[in-house]
Scaffold this motif. Structure first.
Motif, PDB file in Angstrom:
ATOM      1  N   UNK A 204      44.982  70.743  46.500  1.00 56.46           N
ATOM      2  CA  UNK A 204      43.697  70.297  45.986  1.00 56.46           C
ATOM      3  C   UNK A 204      43.799  68.836  45.568  1.00 56.46           C
ATOM      4  N   UNK A 205      42.793  68.071  46.002  1.00 61.20           N
ATOM      5  CA  UNK A 205      42.775  66.671  45.616  1.00 61.20           C
ATOM      6  C   UNK A 205      42.366  66.544  44.156  1.00 61.20           C
ATOM      7  N   UNK A 206      43.146  65.751  43.456  1.00 58.97           N
ATOM      8  CA  UNK A 206      42.852  65.546  42.053  1.00 58.97           C
ATOM      9  C   UNK A 206      41.633  64.646  41.895  1.00 58.97           C
ATOM     10  N   UNK A 207      40.729  65.064  41.064  1.00 55.67           N
ATOM     11  CA  UNK A 207      39.511  64.295  40.817  1.00 55.67           C
ATOM     12  C   UNK A 207      39.847  63.123  39.902  1.00 55.67           C
ATOM     13  N   UNK A 208      39.403  61.943  40.331  1.00 54.45           N
ATOM     14  CA  UNK A 208      39.678  60.750  39.540  1.00 54.45           C
ATOM     15  C   UNK A 208      38.738  60.706  38.344  1.00 54.45           C
ATOM     16  N   UNK A 209      39.322  60.585  37.166  1.00 52.03           N
ATOM     17  CA  UNK A 209      38.551  60.517  35.930  1.00 52.03           C
ATOM     18  C   UNK A 209      38.516  59.070  35.473  1.00 52.03           C
ATOM     19  N   UNK A 210      37.306  58.577  35.249  1.00 49.47           N
ATOM     20  CA  UNK A 210      37.119  57.187  34.818  1.00 49.47           C
ATOM     21  C   UNK A 210      36.548  57.199  33.410  1.00 49.47           C
ATOM     22  N   UNK A 211      37.224  56.489  32.511  1.00 52.05           N
ATOM     23  CA  UNK A 211      36.791  56.410  31.112  1.00 52.05           C
ATOM     24  C   UNK A 211      36.640  54.939  30.752  1.00 52.05           C
ATOM     25  N   UNK A 212      35.511  54.519  30.186  1.00 55.31           N
ATOM     26  CA  UNK A 212      35.343  53.111  29.800  1.00 55.31           C
ATOM     27  C   UNK A 212      36.392  52.671  28.774  1.00 55.31           C
TER      28      UNK A 212
ATOM     29  N   UNK B 226      38.352  22.292  46.346  1.00 53.92           N
ATOM     30  CA  UNK B 226      37.034  22.072  46.960  1.00 53.92           C
ATOM     31  C   UNK B 226      35.951  22.027  45.902  1.00 53.92           C
ATOM     32  N   UNK B 227      35.986  22.986  44.962  1.00 51.29           N
ATOM     33  CA  UNK B 227      34.983  23.012  43.898  1.00 51.29           C
ATOM     34  C   UNK B 227      35.122  21.808  42.980  1.00 51.29           C
ATOM     35  N   UNK B 228      36.382  21.358  42.784  1.00 46.59           N
ATOM     36  CA  UNK B 228      36.594  20.192  41.921  1.00 46.59           C
ATOM     37  C   UNK B 228      36.033  18.935  42.560  1.00 46.59           C
ATOM     38  N   UNK B 229      36.237  18.779  43.877  1.00 47.93           N
ATOM     39  CA  UNK B 229      35.723  17.599  44.565  1.00 47.93           C
ATOM     40  C   UNK B 229      34.201  17.576  44.599  1.00 47.93           C
ATOM     41  N   UNK B 230      33.601  18.744  44.721  1.00 45.25           N
ATOM     42  CA  UNK B 230      32.142  18.821  44.785  1.00 45.25           C
ATOM     43  C   UNK B 230      31.499  18.926  43.411  1.00 45.25           C
ATOM     44  N   UNK B 231      32.318  19.015  42.372  1.00 42.42           N
ATOM     45  CA  UNK B 231      31.776  19.103  41.016  1.00 42.42           C
ATOM     46  C   UNK B 231      31.111  20.436  40.716  1.00 42.42           C
ATOM     47  N   UNK B 232      31.648  21.509  41.279  1.00 37.39           N
ATOM     48  CA  UNK B 232      31.051  22.832  41.077  1.00 37.39           C
ATOM     49  C   UNK B 232      31.646  23.459  39.823  1.00 37.39           C
ATOM     50  N   UNK B 233      30.781  23.876  38.924  1.00 32.65           N
ATOM     51  CA  UNK B 233      31.198  24.541  37.707  1.00 32.65           C
ATOM     52  C   UNK B 233      30.455  25.876  37.586  1.00 32.65           C
ATOM     53  N   UNK B 234      30.896  26.706  36.643  1.00 31.88           N
ATOM     54  CA  UNK B 234      30.186  27.951  36.406  1.00 31.88           C
ATOM     55  C   UNK B 234      31.084  29.024  35.837  1.00 31.88           C
ATOM     56  N   UNK B 235      30.490  30.168  35.625  1.00 35.33           N
ATOM     57  CA  UNK B 235      31.209  31.310  35.070  1.00 35.33           C
ATOM     58  C   UNK B 235      31.259  32.414  36.117  1.00 35.33           C
ATOM     59  N   UNK B 236      32.453  32.982  36.296  1.00 36.31           N
ATOM     60  CA  UNK B 236      32.664  34.070  37.250  1.00 36.31           C
ATOM     61  C   UNK B 236      32.944  35.341  36.458  1.00 36.31           C
ATOM     62  N   UNK B 237      32.154  36.382  36.725  1.00 33.87           N
ATOM     63  CA  UNK B 237      32.372  37.680  36.080  1.00 33.87           C
ATOM     64  C   UNK B 237      33.244  38.529  37.002  1.00 33.87           C
ATOM     65  N   UNK B 238      34.340  38.997  36.436  1.00 41.64           N
ATOM     66  CA  UNK B 238      35.302  39.787  37.203  1.00 41.64           C
ATOM     67  C   UNK B 238      35.361  41.195  36.619  1.00 41.64           C
ATOM     68  N   UNK B 239      35.321  42.178  37.515  1.00 36.82           N
ATOM     69  CA  UNK B 239      35.459  43.579  37.104  1.00 36.82           C
ATOM     70  C   UNK B 239      36.538  44.230  37.963  1.00 36.82           C
ATOM     71  N   UNK B 240      37.422  44.980  37.307  1.00 39.13           N
ATOM     72  CA  UNK B 240      38.498  45.652  38.034  1.00 39.13           C
ATOM     73  C   UNK B 240      38.800  46.967  37.329  1.00 39.13           C
ATOM     74  N   UNK B 241      39.664  47.753  37.957  1.00 38.68           N
ATOM     75  CA  UNK B 241      40.020  49.073  37.436  1.00 38.68           C
ATOM     76  C   UNK B 241      41.527  49.153  37.279  1.00 38.68           C
TER      77      UNK B 241
ATOM     78  N   UNK C 106      44.169  58.449  33.075  1.00 41.46           N
ATOM     79  CA  UNK C 106      42.839  58.247  33.649  1.00 41.46           C
ATOM     80  C   UNK C 106      42.716  56.795  34.095  1.00 41.46           C
ATOM     81  N   UNK C 107      41.685  56.549  34.915  1.00 39.88           N
ATOM     82  CA  UNK C 107      41.378  55.192  35.359  1.00 39.88           C
ATOM     83  C   UNK C 107      40.440  54.540  34.336  1.00 39.88           C
ATOM     84  N   UNK C 108      40.677  53.255  34.088  1.00 39.65           N
ATOM     85  CA  UNK C 108      39.897  52.540  33.073  1.00 39.65           C
ATOM     86  C   UNK C 108      39.325  51.266  33.700  1.00 39.65           C
TER      87      UNK C 108
END
Length: 237
Positions: A118-126, A166-181, A224-226
């Protein structure tokens, strides 16, 4: 001796009355003459209408064609001849593929083909509500492991941070939201990024992918996966 006139012999005594009577008669006759109308006799028209001959309309007669009656059906033969079939036809026997109650299951299915795992069900908890948060390397002895985890994450981002050229030469700034498990085995998986430029998103994903393996989080004495999310600011000085 004067001669006296008899008043009855005065001819002008009733002249006014006669004048009025005469005037009335003349007016009456004049009114009647003006009101008098003549009508043409209609009898001639009635005689003419009666005398008109009626027109006889010839109605065409439709001829009815009589078709010949259908021929009578052929008479049935008095003697029915029975012809014997001399050729033998082989009967095809179709075996039933249904499984009855007497059929043994072992004869139908091979035990080696049955996967009993039986495949184990992945449990995800915040991360905010998990009982035992994942432990970042170096936070094993910390009193508050969640706070230590957040501090070590910030420290790791600062150490691995590298502004894309490349971003430095073009003057690109900003905030990057990253989500992972953080998986139940402690490895980093399912990295997703969202930011203003692909080069910034690629750098943020590289930083998170370089995280070390951690001790997985536990919920009710089970690994569990978080999921975890962190913003990375890209700002030129």
């Amino acid at each position: 001796m004067k001669v006296k006139k008899n008043p009855k012999a005065d001819l002008n005594r009733d002249s006014g009355l006669y004048f009025v009577i005469g005037l009335t008669i003349v007016l009456f006759l004049t009114w009647r003459a003006m009101e008098y109308k003549t009508y043409d006799s209609v009898q001639d028209e009635i005689v003419q209408l009666v005398g008109v001959e009626t027109l006889d309309e010839d109605v065409p007669q439709t001829e009815i064609l009589r078709t010949a009656p259908p021929p009578p059906p052929p008479a049935a033969p008095e003697i029915i001849e029975v012809i014997e079939d001399t050729e033998e036809v082989e009967e095809t026997v179709i075996e039933s593929t249904e499984i009855s109650q007497e059929t043994v299951v072992a004869d139908v299915l091979d035990a080696s083909d049955i996967n009993l795992e039986e495949e184990e069900e992945e449990i995800v908890v915040p991360f905010a509500v998990i009982e035992q948060a994942p432990i970042f390397p170096g936070c094993e002895n910390a009193a508050d492991k969640k706070t230590c985890f957040n501090e070590m994450m910030q420290k790791h981002v600062q150490q691995k941070f590298m502004y894309p050229k490349t971003a430095e030469e073009l003057g690109i700034e900003g905030r990057v939201f990253v989500q992972f498990v953080i998986g139940s085995d402690g490895k980093i998986t399912k990295i997703r990024t969202r930011g203003p430029d692909p080069s910034l998103e690629k750098e943020a994903a590289r930083i998170i992918a370089s995280l070390p393996d951690m001790k997985p989080g536990r919920q009710r004495n089970r690994n569990v996966s978080v999921p975890y999310s962190i913003p990375i600011n890209f700002k030129l000085m």
